[in-house]
Design an enzyme around this catalytic site. Structure first.
Site, PDB file in Angstrom:
ATOM      1  N   ASP A 461      36.134  28.415  44.409  1.00 16.21           N
ATOM      2  CA  ASP A 461      35.074  29.359  44.127  1.00 16.21           C
ATOM      3  C   ASP A 461      33.903  28.584  43.552  1.00 16.21           C
ATOM      4  O   ASP A 461      34.107  27.497  43.044  1.00 16.21           O
ATOM      5  CB  ASP A 461      35.561  30.285  43.004  1.00 16.21           C
ATOM      6  CG  ASP A 461      35.799  31.656  43.551  1.00 16.21           C
ATOM      7  OD1 ASP A 461      35.780  31.774  44.768  1.00 16.21           O
ATOM      8  OD2 ASP A 461      36.008  32.579  42.757  1.00 16.21           O
ATOM      9  N   ASP A 783      39.017  33.847  40.766  1.00 12.20           N
ATOM     10  CA  ASP A 783      39.062  34.536  39.473  1.00 12.20           C
ATOM     11  C   ASP A 783      39.060  36.042  39.643  1.00 12.20           C
ATOM     12  O   ASP A 783      39.548  36.759  38.807  1.00 12.20           O
ATOM     13  CB  ASP A 783      37.892  34.096  38.584  1.00 12.20           C
ATOM     14  CG  ASP A 783      36.569  34.227  39.305  1.00 12.20           C
ATOM     15  OD1 ASP A 783      36.567  34.716  40.454  1.00 12.20           O
ATOM     16  OD2 ASP A 783      35.533  33.844  38.742  1.00 12.20           O
ATOM     17  N   ASP A 787      40.205  37.949  45.070  1.00 19.78           N
ATOM     18  CA  ASP A 787      40.766  36.662  45.492  1.00 19.78           C
ATOM     19  C   ASP A 787      42.280  36.719  45.628  1.00 19.78           C
ATOM     20  O   ASP A 787      42.898  35.765  46.081  1.00 19.78           O
ATOM     21  CB  ASP A 787      40.418  35.564  44.476  1.00 19.78           C
ATOM     22  CG  ASP A 787      38.929  35.272  44.466  1.00 19.78           C
ATOM     23  OD1 ASP A 787      38.320  35.392  45.530  1.00 19.78           O
ATOM     24  OD2 ASP A 787      38.396  34.926  43.397  1.00 19.78           O
TER      25      ASP A 787
END
Length: 1174
Positions: A461, A783, A787
């Site tokens: 990410d 996070d 996800d």
């Protein structure tokens, strides 16, 4: 402290009296209430209590101020309603573990042999001329000697006891470690509640009935509750009901919130109505017998009930990819197949199991051949050549011989089977996991640690992992002016400023705040959503304050809230004006909001028309330049609905979110973490490709990727947006095609504006891909709740410990406690270290095995007696297995581990270099041993120990052979520290105190055994000269090691590698059925060490405050827990297994993964689970 509602008793504390009577509701009332759903629940609340406020009054709590937090009051609540804690199962006692260790096949064979040997040694045949029995009894001249016949049997039993105790102790300490790890995970889980009007975070276990809890997107609900106020709240209840649709929660329709469910959208407040064993999760636990009282009954059912006590995965590990494609077809017919494990078996375990089985089979054959040869030789010699008749009185003596042969055979088997392997793996992993804690990696699934060493790709990410997640507004476009820095308040028209401040203050989660710094001179603390904090920071920079505005319009007054989610990419809040009209404030990604804007506030603060061509110009002149500086652009806008037009249809989002008036576009900077570029270049050196997958604008993403070093100048790479990515990889029917994906992913470095599905598709595509030299092993960081699917699909999922939502943590394998990319590099280092430690151990272990087996085998065939006695073999086995695994598995990692390419899925465990080392050292050792065995007596000028009769005293000759053997192993252990053909085997040896102490300790023990072991160890004390020779021959190992290293490996093409990963084709289908239980000794050996790990894992997952009740089950109980991390319960879940589309460690069902298609109960059946609880 007075509460704002007259009915509440002051301070919500409770007068003394009987506990149940203190409150207006009993535990049973609340339990019965929580069993109702939707309309039933609404009616029941209305009829019995008036409304939710009525329940709050009875529970003596205030919906606004919360509880007082008074300890006396909390204690009363604990007494009346229980604690928010589900008691764990009792750990296994030490004796149970001992019993388990005794189940080992080879040990059982040894025990039987030893007992027979003992029995026979006490049985003396009556009379019978000893001469008549031929040579068999020759040499039993000394009465005292024949009395000592029991010693060998006793010694074998004694060493078996030692081995069992060592194993049990290891298992016990492992279990203890797990409990520690798990309590740490539990302590880390906090939840937001309101007490005394203050919003505070408390550990989940401290939540009491009557607490007012704040819930938001991404939370995992820790207790049951009833909604007091909610905005656009959607809950994923599939973990309880098996229905994967998200359930809308509102006061009017369905206010019941259940523990263990996930908040997928929205926010709100609830009053906690049931905790611990009284919550829905707790009731299900009680039904499943996790409550202490059912423990006994449970044990009998365990085998079938939830697969926890079943052995670790069946040997055959089917490629998961196949199972997913077959899934659709499978739904129709219940299948007998068992889909094994999450993400196949861990790479290392697969290779090890295979290797151990191969070795075990070889050992079994060798030992059988040894026994047969010995018996035949004896029979032919005694009855054939000497022509003795078989006499009845001689039978015991003959049997004694046969038992001795049998014991020798078993000993060969014991030495051949590398039961140290599971131990080495476990020690190595346990050691790594403990140390990784210090490196900010909280490992939730052990095998993740080792898989990480093989990682070839990391999909990261952007926000929070590569960047600091400390956002600040640095540019703004207001009133036709592009400010490169935050403007002064007087530069902006007062009306524009007013509407902007209101919009930002109201249209953001009220849980987001900026608090004063903890230390003098520190930065202000950002709490809640970081992007919103940046906007609130802008308000403060403009010398305004957001709190008074929020106080004036509390959350209750918000008419409607459209919360942020990954498909909407915007958030809007509607207020009702005094004249009956409405005003809506919106904010979101600039390209999305600007598309919906029809007006923009000009320099005078007046709205003017904003056409598509104006928008394109703005994108070109404002948004792209901001994005190229690596800024995230957010647009803030509003819209007025006049009272005359009547109330709009709020559910028709497309019409509502339209004709907006743009107030401001801000550029938010999220600086790259200073240590990230260095960490990424380390990854690239180590052969790991880092890809960035983000929801941000492509220009922002590209700018950040360049700063991080993901994109290097002059490289041929791809940056794509999610939309383009999907066009390239999907065919006309919209299905993902692997061939198309294979053209894209090798060059893809940045995927921007990507949805959670894109991330999942990319990860799955890379894992399933077969292009390139090796199969890819993918790690993913995430996070957000969205996800979840990608984290689960990845070989290793990293969740952020600080910014991560509970859902992400639940789906992950490793939690990064400092949210930092550098910690991932540390994880790679530890993972590679585990892999290397296992290889070191293997190199050492196999040398010992090869030599010991050949020596025992040839020795037995030529001299009818193994030169290494059973007890000595067991000692060798103990040092070689248990102690060596301790010594070699605890080597600390070095930076040099990051200089080689990853091994990937298919690389064999034993490389050519290692094979060369194993065979090279085996040759040296065998030459020495055989020389000593057949010529040692002349060399040392002592009596020969060959062909000694039964029960003869131990000879010096054989003692020297034994001692030399052990010395060579000891020095070879030092050689084994290097597996890539390095010359300096002592490098960094002082950094590993465990290694040094094990080697020295073994040496000391060997001296004691030889000098004082006497009869049980078949040893005689040696002179100092003989000792020096033994050590000298041992040291020769080190010199020989240098010689072996000098032989170039590439000339040795004939050396085979061993221990490859398992491939799809190797197992015919029928092996995968439930019959896959007949597994040979080596597999059982291997499993034993792992079962405990997995039990521990199961236990952690059981108690992660979540329960996954699932489809199958007894009577009305929708049965067993859905949480077999690496075990699919082979019985009642055989069909359910297929339905877990992404094979999971933790059964987190996310809306984006296809969940429980097979046999989920209809909602009615789900409701009956809770009724069965009473």
């Amino acid at each position: 402290m007075a509460n704002n509602t007259a009915d509440h008793p002051p301070g919500n504390s409770v007068a003394e009296g009987n506990h149940e009577g203190d409150f207006g509701m009993t535990v049973m009332d609340l339990r019965n209430l929580m069993e109702l759903r939707s309309a039933e629940a609404v009616n029941k609340i209305r009829d019995t209590y008036g409304d939710v406020q009525g329940i709050c009054r009875r529970l003596k709590t205030s919906p606004i101020e919360g509880l007082s937090g008074n300890p006396v009051d909390l204690e009363k609540r604990h007494a009346a309603f229980g604690k928010n804690f589900i008691p764990p199962k009792k750990p296994k006692t030490f004796l149970q573990l001992v019993w388990e260790a005794l189940q080992d096949v080879t040990l059982i064979i040894l025990e039987i042999a030893a007992i027979i040997s003992l029995g026979l040694s006490f049985y003396h045949p009556p009379g019978g001329d000893s001469e008549a029995c031929g040579q068999a009894s020759a040499g039993v001249e000394d009465e005292g000697e024949s009395q000592a016949g029991w010693i060998e049997g006793a010694a074998i039993l004694f060493s078996v006891i030692i081995v069992v105790l060592v194993t049990a102790f290891n298992d016990w300490s492992k279990e203890k470690q797990f409990r520690g790890l798990q309590s740490r995970i539990e302590q880390e889980q906090k939840f937001t509640v309101i007490r005394k009007g203050q919003v505070i975070q408390i550990p989940v276990a401290e939540i009491v009935t009557g607490d007012i809890a704040q819930i938001k997107y991404g939370d995992l609900l820790p207790a049951d509750g009833i909604l007091i106020q909610g905005n656009d709240l959607k809950i994923d209840e599939s973990s309880l009901t098996g229905e994967s649709d998200q359930v809308r929660k509102s006061l009017e329709k369905d206010p019941m919130l259940l523990s263990g469910t996930h908040v997928m959208e929205g926010s709100g407040r609830m009053v906690v109505s049931a905790v611990g064993l009284n919550s829905q999760t707790g009731i299900i636990f009680t039904l499943l017998g996790a409550g202490e009282n059912d423990e006994e009954k449970k044990v009998k059912k365990t085998k079938t009930q939830d697969g926890i006590a079943l052995e670790i995965q069946p040997l055959k590990s089917e490629e998961v990819a196949e199972s997913e494609e077959k899934e659709e077809k499978e739904e129709a017919k219940p299948v007998k197949k068992v889909n094994v494990t999450k993400k196949e078996k861990s790479v290392l375990q697969g290779k090890l199991t295979k290797l151990a089985v191969q070795i075990g089979k070889a050992g079994l054959i060798m030992s059988a051949v040894t026994v047969i040869i010995l018996i035949l030789y004896f029979v032919i010699d005694t009855f054939g050549i000497q022509g003795q008749p078989w006499l009845a009185e001689c039978t015991p003596i003959y049997i004694q011989y046969f038992v001795k042969f049998f014991i020798i055979g078993v000993t060969v088997l014991v030495v051949a089977v590398p039961e140290g392997l599971p131990l080495a793996v476990t020690i190595s992993l346990a050691y790594s996991v403990k140390k990784m804690m210090k490196d900010n990696n909280l490992v939730r699934h052990l095998d993740a640690c080792e898989t990480m060493g093989n990682a070839t790709a990391i999909c990261s990410d952007k926000t929070g992992t590569l960047t600091m997640n400390r956002m600040t507004v640095v540019q703004a476009y207001i009133g036709d002016t592009h400010y490169k820095a935050v403007p002064e308040p007087d530069a902006i028209k007062p009306d524009t400023l007013e509407v902007m401040v209101n919009s930002i203050s109201i249209n953001s989660a009220y849980t987001t705040k900026i608090l004063p710094p903890e230390r003098e001179g520190g930065l202000p603390r950002h709490v809640g959503n970081k992007t919103e904090c940046a906007l609130l920071g802008l308000v403060l920079d403009l010398k305004r304050d957001y709190q008074p505005i929020r106080d004036e319009i509390p959350e209750e007054k918000l008419y409607k809230v459209y919360t942020f989610n990954s498909s909407r990419k915007s958030m809007s809040t509607v207020l009702k004006n005094a004249d009956g009209g409405f005003r809506m404030y919106s904010k979101g990604a600039s390209e999305i909001i600007l598309r919906k804007c029809s007006y923009i506030l000009d320099a005078q603060g007046q709205p003017r028309v904003f056409k598509p061509k104006d928008r394109d110009e703005m994108v070109r002149k404002v948004i792209e330049p901001m994005a190229c500086d690596g800024l995230r652009t957010i647009c803030v806008a509003y819209r007025d609905f006049s009272a005359a037009a009547g109330e709009p249809d709020w559910d028709n989002e497309n019409d509502i979110l339209n004709e907006l008036t743009c107030i401001v576009v801000v550029g938010i900077e999220d600086p790259v973490r200073p240590e990230v570029p260095e960490a990424i270049s380390k990854c690239q050196r180590a052969g790991i490709t880092v890809r960035m997958v983000t929801g941000d604008n492509i220009n922002t993403a590209r700018a950040i990727a360049t700063k991080c070093g993901i994109l290097l100048p002059g490289e041929d790479f791809l940056c794509m947006e999610g939309k383009e990515f999907n066009q390239q990889i999907r065919n006309d029917q919209g299905e993902v095609e692997q061939e198309r994906l294979d053209k894209v992913w090798p060059k893809l470095r940045v995927l921007a504006r990507s949805s959670p599905t894109d991330k999942h598709t990319l990860v799955k595509g890379i894992i399933d891909s077969t292009v390139g030299e090796t199969r890819q092993v993918v790690a993913v960081t995430g996070d957000g709740t969205n996800d979840g699917p990608a984290l689960k699909k990845a070989d290793v999922g990293f969740a952020m410990g600080i910014a991560g939502t509970d859902v992400a943590k639940e789906a992950s394998d490793i939690i990064l406690t400092d949210d930092n990319f550098t910690s991932i590099v540390k994880a790679v280092m530890w993972g590679r270290n585990v892999y290397d430690s296992i290889s070191k151990f293997l190199q050492f272990q196999l040398t010992v095995n090869v030599v010991a087996v050949i020596v025992a085998f040839t020795g037995a065939c030529i001299t009818q007696d193994s030169p290494l006695k059973a007890v000595q073999m067991l000692w060798v086995n103990l040092i070689m297995d248990t102690l060596a695994s301790l010594a070699l598995a605890t080597e600390p990692p070095t930076e040099s581990l990051l200089l080689r390419k990853p091994y990937g899925r298919d690389k064999p465990l034993i490389s050519r270099t290692m094979m060369k080392n194993i065979l090279g050292h085996a040759v040296y050792q065998l030459v020495i041993i055989f020389t000593l065995l057949f010529a040692g007596e002349t060399f040392f000028d002592i009596d020969s120990g060959r062909n000694a009769p039964l029960h003869s005293p131990p000879s010096e000759h054989y003692t020297i052979v034994f001692n030399v053997f052990v010395m060579m192993q000891l020095f070879n252990e030092i050689n084994a520290r290097k597996i890539h053909g390095e010359r300096n085997v002592f490098e960094g040896i002082y950094r590993n105190p465990i290694f040094c102490s094990v080697v020295l300790g073994t040496f000391a023990l060997q001296i004691i055994i030889v000098q004082f072991g006497g009869k049980p160890f078949s040893c005689t004390a040696l002179t100092i000269d003989q000792w020096l020779w033994c050590v000298f021959i041992g040291v020769g190992e080190l010199l020989w090691g240098q010689l072996v290293t000098s032989i170039p490996t590439h000339h040795l093409k004939f050396l085979k590698e061993a221990g490859h990963g398992t491939t799809k084709e190797e197992f015919p289908d029928e092996d995968l059925t439930e019959g896959a239980d007949e597994i040979d000794h080596a597999e059982m050996e291997l499993r034993r060490g792992q079962i405990l790990w997995f039990r521990g894992l199961n236990r952690i997952q059981t108690q992660m405050d979540v329960v996954y009740t699932f489809q199958t089950g007894q009577a009305a109980v929708p049965g067993a827990l859905r949480r077999q991390p690496s075990v699919v319960s082979q019985h009642n879940d055989a069909t359910a297994a297929k339905s877990l589309s992404s094979p999971t460690h933790v059964g987190l069902s996310s809306s984006s993964s296809l969940t429980n298609s097979a046999g989920a109960p209809p909602p009615a059946a789900a409701a009956s689970s809770s009724t069965a609880g009473n």
